[in-house]
Design a protein around this motif. Structure first.
Motif, PDB file in Angstrom:
ATOM      1  N   HIS A 135       0.990  -1.399   0.118  1.00 43.53           N
ATOM      2  CA  HIS A 135       0.078  -0.389   0.401  1.00 43.53           C
ATOM      3  C   HIS A 135       1.103   1.143  -0.228  1.00 43.53           C
ATOM      4  N   ARG A 136       1.020   2.176  -0.977  1.00 40.66           N
ATOM      5  CA  ARG A 136       1.627   3.291  -1.269  1.00 40.66           C
ATOM      6  C   ARG A 136       1.352   4.028  -2.157  1.00 40.66           C
ATOM      7  N   ALA A 137       1.476   5.482  -1.970  1.00 33.15           N
ATOM      8  CA  ALA A 137       1.379   6.484  -3.301  1.00 33.15           C
ATOM      9  C   ALA A 137       1.716   5.915  -4.798  1.00 33.15           C
ATOM     10  N   CYS A 154      -3.488   0.545  -4.070  1.00 35.80           N
ATOM     11  CA  CYS A 154      -2.257   1.948  -3.751  1.00 35.80           C
ATOM     12  C   CYS A 154      -3.127   3.125  -4.246  1.00 35.80           C
ATOM     13  N   GLU A 168      -6.632  -0.349   6.427  1.00 38.06           N
ATOM     14  CA  GLU A 168      -5.643   0.149   7.723  1.00 38.06           C
ATOM     15  C   GLU A 168      -5.817  -0.380   9.590  1.00 38.06           C
ATOM     16  N   PRO A 197       1.608   3.916   4.963  1.00 32.89           N
ATOM     17  CA  PRO A 197       0.417   3.985   4.881  1.00 32.89           C
ATOM     18  C   PRO A 197      -0.240   3.126   5.566  1.00 32.89           C
ATOM     19  N   VAL A 200       1.442   3.837   9.104  1.00 29.07           N
ATOM     20  CA  VAL A 200       0.324   5.109   9.988  1.00 29.07           C
ATOM     21  C   VAL A 200      -1.153   3.942  10.725  1.00 29.07           C
ATOM     22  N   GLY A 201      -1.173   3.493   9.355  1.00 29.58           N
ATOM     23  CA  GLY A 201      -2.803   3.234   9.547  1.00 29.58           C
ATOM     24  C   GLY A 201      -2.925   1.692  10.763  1.00 29.58           C
ATOM     25  N   GLN A 328     -11.762   7.091  -3.197  1.00 26.87           N
ATOM     26  CA  GLN A 328     -11.154   6.233  -2.500  1.00 26.87           C
ATOM     27  C   GLN A 328     -11.720   4.500  -1.311  1.00 26.87           C
ATOM     28  N   THR A 330     -12.133   1.742   1.286  1.00 24.65           N
ATOM     29  CA  THR A 330     -11.661   0.848   2.036  1.00 24.65           C
ATOM     30  C   THR A 330     -12.394   0.030   1.600  1.00 24.65           C
TER      31      THR A 330
END
Length: 341
Positions: A135-137, A154, A168, A197, A200-201, A328, A330
Motif C-alpha cells: 500500500h503506497r502512493a 495503492c 489499515e 500508509p 501509520v494506519g 477512494q 476502503t
C-alpha cells in the motif's frame, strides 16, 4: 513447400455458406436490431458460423463497436504471494460482467509500466486496473488518463484517480482488540517502517483500541521490525529482554507475518510458550507463513481478492459513464483465527 496451416474462416465464407450477403452477416454479428433481419435468416447465419468455426476479428469488432470487452491489469505482483488473490478477484468479477482480463507485469519499472499501458491501450482495453504489492502512493504515466483507471492497493500522489485500498486503521484495531478481549493489557506492537500508509494506519488502530478499552498506551511498547523476519526477531528481543520482567508485554501485535515469524523465534529461545505465556497476532495472512508456523498464527488478512473484485466494480461504473460516489474505497481486513492467541 507445403504447409498444414489451416486457412482462417472469413465473414465472406460464412455469407456464401448461409446464402446471404457479407453485410447481413456483419449485422447479425453486431446484433444490429435496426437491420430487421428475419429470425430464420439469423438462425441460418449462426448455424453457418458454428459449422464453419468462424471467429470474429476482435480488433475489427472493437473498432466498430468502440467497446472491446477487455479490461487490462498492470501489476508488479504477478509472482508475489498475493498475486493470485488479486487476479482471481478481478477476473471472477470481470467474467460476471461479461468482460475478460488482460494481465501484464509492471515490475515497478517506469519504462516497463509505460510500455504496458501503451500495449493494453493498443488492444483497446476499455479500462485498466493498476495493482501494487504494498500500500503506497504511485505515479502513473500520462497514458493512464486515456481510459478509466482504478488503482488497487495503492493511490495516486495527486489524488485524481479512484482507488481501492485496505482499511489499515480497522485492521490494526481488530488485531489489538482481539488481544485486549483475550485479557491482555501490555501489548507490544512490532510495526513496519515509519511513515508508510500501513504503518501509520495500523498504529492508529492499535491506539484506538487501547483508548476505547481505557488501557494505557506505552510508547516504549511500539518498535519497528522493518517488515522482515530478522527485524521482527530483533524487535521481539528488545521487548522481551526488559530489565523489569513484570513490565514486558504479554502479547505482541506484529505489523506483518514475516515479523511475527521472527518474533516466534525470539519467544521460543527464551523458553516461553505461545499462546500460554505470550500471545502473537500477525498481519497479511501470508499463508505460506501464517498457516505453517507452530502454533498456527492468528492474523489479520489483507483483502486482495476483495480489492481486485471491487476494483472491477468501480471500473465497470466508470466505463459505463456512471460517477463514483467516493474517490477512494476502503475494504475491511478480516481476522483469521488460528492458535496463537
Amino acid at each position: 513447400m507445403a504447409t498444414n496451416k489451416a486457412r482462417r474462416v472469413t465473414m465472406s465464407d460464412v455469407a456464401r455458406h448461409a446464402g446471404v450477403s457479407r453485410t447481413t452477416v456483419s449485422f447479425v454479428l453486431n446484433e444490429r436490431a435496426d437491420a430487421a433481419i428475419p429470425e430464420d435468416t439469423q438462425a441460418r447465419i449462426r448455424a453457418s458460423i458454428e459449422e464453419l468455426g468462424y471467429r470474429p476479428n476482435a480488433g475489427a469488432r472493437a473498432l466498430a463497436a468502440k467497446r472491446s470487452e477487455w479490461y487490462g491489469l498492470i501489476t508488479e505482483i504477478v509472482t508475489a504471494p498475493f498475486a493470485v488473490d488479486v487476479i482471481k478477484g478481478a477476473q471472477d468479477r470481470a467474467w460476471a460482467d461479461g468482460k475478460f482480463l488482460l494481465i501484464t507485469a509492471g515490475d515497478n519499472d517506469p519504462a516497463m509500466e509505460a510500455a504496458a499501458f501503451d500495449k493494453l491501450l493498443e488492444q483497446r482495453a476499455e479500462g485498466l486496473l493498476y495493482a501494487t504489492t504494498w500500500h503506497r502512493a504511485v505515479t502513473l504515466p500520462p497514458a493512464a488518463r486515456e481510459v478509466p483507471v482504478v488503482l488497487v492497493n495503492c493511490f495516486d500522489a495527486d489524488g485524481a484517480l479512484p482507488s481501492v485500498v485496505p482499511d489499515e486503521v480497522a485492521g490494526g484495531y481488530t488485531a489489538t482488540r482481539r488481544l485486549i478481549d483475550a485479557g491482555h493489557r501490555r501489548i507490544g506492537f512490532i510495526n513496519l517502517d515509519t511513515g508508510i500508509p500501513a504503518a501509520v494506519g495500523r498504529l492508529q488502530g492499535y491506539e484506538q483500541a487501547h483508548r476505547e478499552a481505557g488501557a494505557d498506551i506505552d510508547d516504549t511498547f511500539v518498535v519497528s521490525g522493518h517488515a522482515t523476519a530478522d527485524g521482527g526477531y530483533a524487535a521481539a528481543c528488545e521487548l522481551l529482554d526488559r530489565a523489569d520482567r513484570g513490565h514486558r508485554p504479554t502479547a505482541l501485535f506484529c505489523g506483518n507475518d514475516r515479523t511475527a515469524m521472527g518474533a516466534y523465534d525470539a519467544i521460543k529461545e527464551r523458553g516461553l510458550r505461545i499462546p500460554d505465556d505470550i500471545a502473537v497476532i500477525g498481519f497479511d495472512n501470508q499463508e505460506l507463513i501464517a498457516a505453517y508456523l507452530r502454533p498456527g498464527l492468528t492474523t489479520v488478512a489483507l483483502p486482495f481478492e476483495a480489492m481486485g473484485a471491487k476494483g472491477v466494480d468501480m471500473l465497470g461504473a466508470l466505463t459505463a459513464g456512471q460517477p463514483l460516489t467516493t474517490i477512494q474505497v476502503t475494504v475491511d481486513c478480516p481476522l483469521i483465527e488460528r492458535s496463537s492467541v
